[in-house]
Motif scaffolding. Structure first.
Motif, short mmCIF file in Angstrom:
data_model
loop_
_atom_site.label_atom_id
_atom_site.label_comp_id
_atom_site.label_asym_id
_atom_site.label_seq_id
_atom_site.Cartn_x
_atom_site.Cartn_y
_atom_site.Cartn_z
N GLY A 264 0.99 -1.16 -0.12
CA GLY A 264 0.10 -0.18 -0.09
C GLY A 264 0.87 1.18 0.09
N PRO A 265 0.30 2.41 0.35
CA PRO A 265 1.06 3.75 0.09
C PRO A 265 1.33 3.90 1.61
CG PRO A 265 -1.26 4.22 0.44
CD PRO A 265 -1.42 2.57 0.30
N SER A 266 2.70 4.90 1.41
CA SER A 266 3.44 5.14 2.78
C SER A 266 4.20 6.62 2.37
CB SER A 266 4.70 4.09 2.83
OG SER A 266 5.41 4.17 1.95
N LYS A 267 4.24 7.31 3.55
CA LYS A 267 4.77 8.50 3.20
C LYS A 267 5.85 9.07 4.24
CE LYS A 267 0.53 10.75 1.48
NZ LYS A 267 -0.35 11.77 1.78
N LEU A 268 6.80 9.82 3.89
CA LEU A 268 7.79 10.14 4.55
C LEU A 268 7.88 11.70 4.53
CD1 LEU A 268 10.54 10.05 6.54
CD2 LEU A 268 11.65 9.56 4.30
N ALA A 269 8.09 12.46 5.35
CA ALA A 269 8.44 13.86 5.62
C ALA A 269 9.50 14.15 6.69
CB ALA A 269 7.10 14.68 5.89
N ALA A 270 10.59 14.95 6.19
CA ALA A 270 11.52 15.28 6.91
C ALA A 270 11.99 16.74 6.82
CB ALA A 270 12.70 14.35 6.65
N THR A 271 12.28 17.32 7.83
CA THR A 271 12.99 18.70 7.89
C THR A 271 14.17 18.67 8.80
OG1 THR A 271 11.75 19.46 10.02
CG2 THR A 271 10.67 19.67 7.77
N ALA A 272 15.22 19.66 8.61
CA ALA A 272 16.12 19.78 9.36
C ALA A 272 16.80 21.41 9.19
CB ALA A 272 17.37 19.08 9.03
N LYS A 296 13.76 16.32 12.06
CA LYS A 296 12.36 15.71 12.40
C LYS A 296 11.90 14.94 11.27
CE LYS A 296 7.65 16.72 14.00
NZ LYS A 296 6.64 17.67 14.41
N PHE A 297 11.46 13.40 11.56
CA PHE A 297 10.94 12.65 10.63
C PHE A 297 9.71 12.21 10.94
CE2 PHE A 297 15.67 12.58 10.87
CZ PHE A 297 16.10 12.53 9.37
N THR A 298 8.96 12.07 9.91
CA THR A 298 7.61 11.52 10.22
C THR A 298 7.10 10.47 9.01
OG1 THR A 298 6.64 13.70 10.90
CG2 THR A 298 5.20 12.21 10.18
N VAL A 299 6.65 9.59 9.50
CA VAL A 299 6.44 8.26 8.62
C VAL A 299 5.15 7.74 8.88
CG1 VAL A 299 7.49 5.97 7.70
CG2 VAL A 299 8.85 7.74 8.85
N SER A 300 4.57 7.21 7.62
CA SER A 300 3.05 6.75 7.97
C SER A 300 3.11 5.75 6.66
CB SER A 300 1.93 7.77 7.84
OG SER A 300 1.89 8.29 6.53
N GLY A 301 2.15 4.75 6.69
CA GLY A 301 2.38 3.74 5.72
C GLY A 301 1.30 2.47 6.45
#
Length: 502
Positions: A264-272, A296-301
């Motif tokens: 299925g789908p997964s997402k990753l968002a990161a900032t520094a 900061k890392f945010t992961v969903s899936g």
């Protein structure tokens, strides 16, 4: 790594030529471009050249390079113009866009070839200095590198698109000849750098998009680069005078990734907030380091049993400095790795501590070491065998500048130093005999053990054995729930808080 250094320096030097004070003419700049291509092991072909005295125009210029592993690279310019500015400098005019082709050795995986287009409308390049030392000032409002085509190792065209875009690009280069070497001193800056990548897998069942952006990018490279033949053997290149010092730093960074696969789908968002890396090498040492701050890392899936997972840290870093060449004299080395104020989202804590018994304070791990040692063989020699029973070098001293582990309310730290007698391998079973002392401080461990018992992670019997072991090697410290252990090596023996263990 060696092949990468060889190929990248070979292609890069074509654009540089040779930096300093006297006047330079169009003929000298063009001649230095040609000489630089030859010195870098490249093949330069030119369709036609015209010389009016105040300007030189070269058409259908192709610069090609092949390495010993079967890889190749080529760049083509339909027209290059070198025009006298009348003030001792030369204006270099390049096409607004030009193609680059890359072919990679057949290694069973990875891309087989790439076709790229570099677009740089409004590029300004001015050459100054002299025929033997030519400096370049470069500016461009925007520069874009577009992936036109990529194939796999079988030659099949892949469904992949990519683009790297830079704005407010400014660069300075100075290149001169030093015997068989080419001395490079360069720096660049870019207001922003954005990489976009999209694609599908070979079966078409999955795919995704990735976008990474950096602000305030700066970089610098200094070094003495040698011919491709010498660079093929890094140990020989270092002994022949190869040096390199490269750094890259960036400000705010963002990254997003949307991936779809069978699950299925997964997402990753990161900032520094910033970071960078450096690589420096010469005959005496290798220095490699990386850093990333305010991340900061945010992961969903579909494979994650929560809406999303968040991971963050205030600072991370890695840095190693070590000798690389054979020597019988001890040289400095150092090693640093750290993650400061590491946190995870409450959903992760809730898996094993839903009641909040454990402290949620940020975790920190720091290992900062330095010492003296030397190699008995050239570390970069391709013939070096690391699998032997005897290590290829000797360790003379090791200092613990800082060792710290802090998490869940407990903290362990250590400082101290050891020296090693490499003539005595019998006392400690083949290990050079150490002398010195290491002091270890432990805080909050008893409370942590009680909390782990309450959570069912430790049994009472496990905890009793652990505490008995601590009692043998540690004594009460200055504060409550604090222990101190002094581990000392002296006179061929091992002592803990004055009690001899060996």
């Amino acid at each position: 790594m060696i092949r990468s250094l060889t190929s990248s320096s070979a292609i890069a030097l074509v654009f540089l030529a040779t930096g300093a004070s006297a006047d330079v003419t169009p003929q000298e700049v063009w001649a230095s471009w040609q000489a630089m291509a030859t010195a870098a092991g490249q093949e330069l072909t030119v369709g036609n050249t015209s010389d009016t005295g105040s300007a030189i125009e070269a058409t259908e210029v192709v610069i090609a390079y092949k390495d010993d592993l079967g890889g190749s690279a080529s760049v083509s310019f339909d027209r290059l113009t070198f025009t006298d500015n009348g003030d001792g400098t030369v204006k270099v005019t390049m096409p607004d866009s030009y193609p680059i082709q890359l072919a990679f050795p057949d290694q069973g995986e990875g891309p087989g070839s790439m076709k790229l287009t570099v677009s740089q409308p409004g590029l300004q390049m001015t050459a100054g200095g002299s025929a033997t030392e030519t400096s370049y000032d470069i500016s461009a409002p925007s520069t874009t590198v577009t992936l036109d085509e990529v194939t796999d190792e079988t030659g099949k065209v892949l469904d992949t698109q990519a683009e790297l875009a830079m704005t407010e690009l400014a660069a300075k280069y100075s290149v001169s000849q030093n015997g068989e070497g080419t001395v490079l001193d360069s720096s660049f800056s870019s207001g922003s750098m954005v990489l976009k990548l999209t694609g599908k897998d070979a079966e078409g069942a999955g795919g995704g998009t990735v976008e990474v952006s950096f602000a305030d990018v700066t970089g610098a490279t200094k070094g003495n680069f040698l011919s491709a033949e010498l660079m093929a053997n890094m140990a020989a290149a270092l002994n022949s005078g190869f040096t390199m010092d490269t750094s890259l730093n960036f400000g705010a960074m963002t990254m997003t990734a949307d991936i779809t696969d069978e699950a299925g789908p997964s997402k990753l968002a990161a900032t520094a907030t910033g970071g960078g890396f450096l690589v420096a090498m010469d005959k005496t040492r290798l220095n490699y380091g990386t850093s990333l701050n305010g991340a900061k890392f945010t992961v969903s899936g579909a494979d994650i049993p929560f809406p999303q997972v968040e991971v963050a840290f205030a600072e991370s870093g890695f840095n190693v400095v070590m000798p690389v060449s054979k020597s019988d004299v001890a040289q400095d080395f150092s090693f640093l790795t750290k993650v400061v104020d590491f946190t995870v989202s409450e959903d992760i804590w809730g898996l094993f501590d839903p009641a909040g018994s454990l402290s949620r304070e940020p975790a920190t791990v720091i290992v900062d070491l330095k010492g003296l040692g030397y190699w008995e063989q050239d570390l970069m020699d391709p013939s070096l065998q690391m699998e032997g029973a005897q290590p290829p070098g000797k360790l003379e001293s090791l200092d613990l500048t800082q060792v710290l582990a802090k998490a869940a309310g407990a903290e362990v730290s250590a400082i101290g130093g050891l020296t090693f007698d490499n003539t005595d391998l019998a006392t400690f079973g083949g290990v050079p005999r150490p002398d010195g002392k290491i002091t270890i401080n432990i805080k909050g461990v008893n409370q942590l053990v009680d909390n782990l018992i309450a959570l069912g992670i430790l049994t009472n019997d496990d905890a009793m054995g652990f505490r008995m072991g601590l009692g043998m090697f540690a004594r009460p410290g200055a504060g409550p729930d604090e222990l101190v252990s002094e581990i000392e090596f002296k006179d061929g023996g091992l002592f803990a808080n004055g009690m001899q263990l060996q």
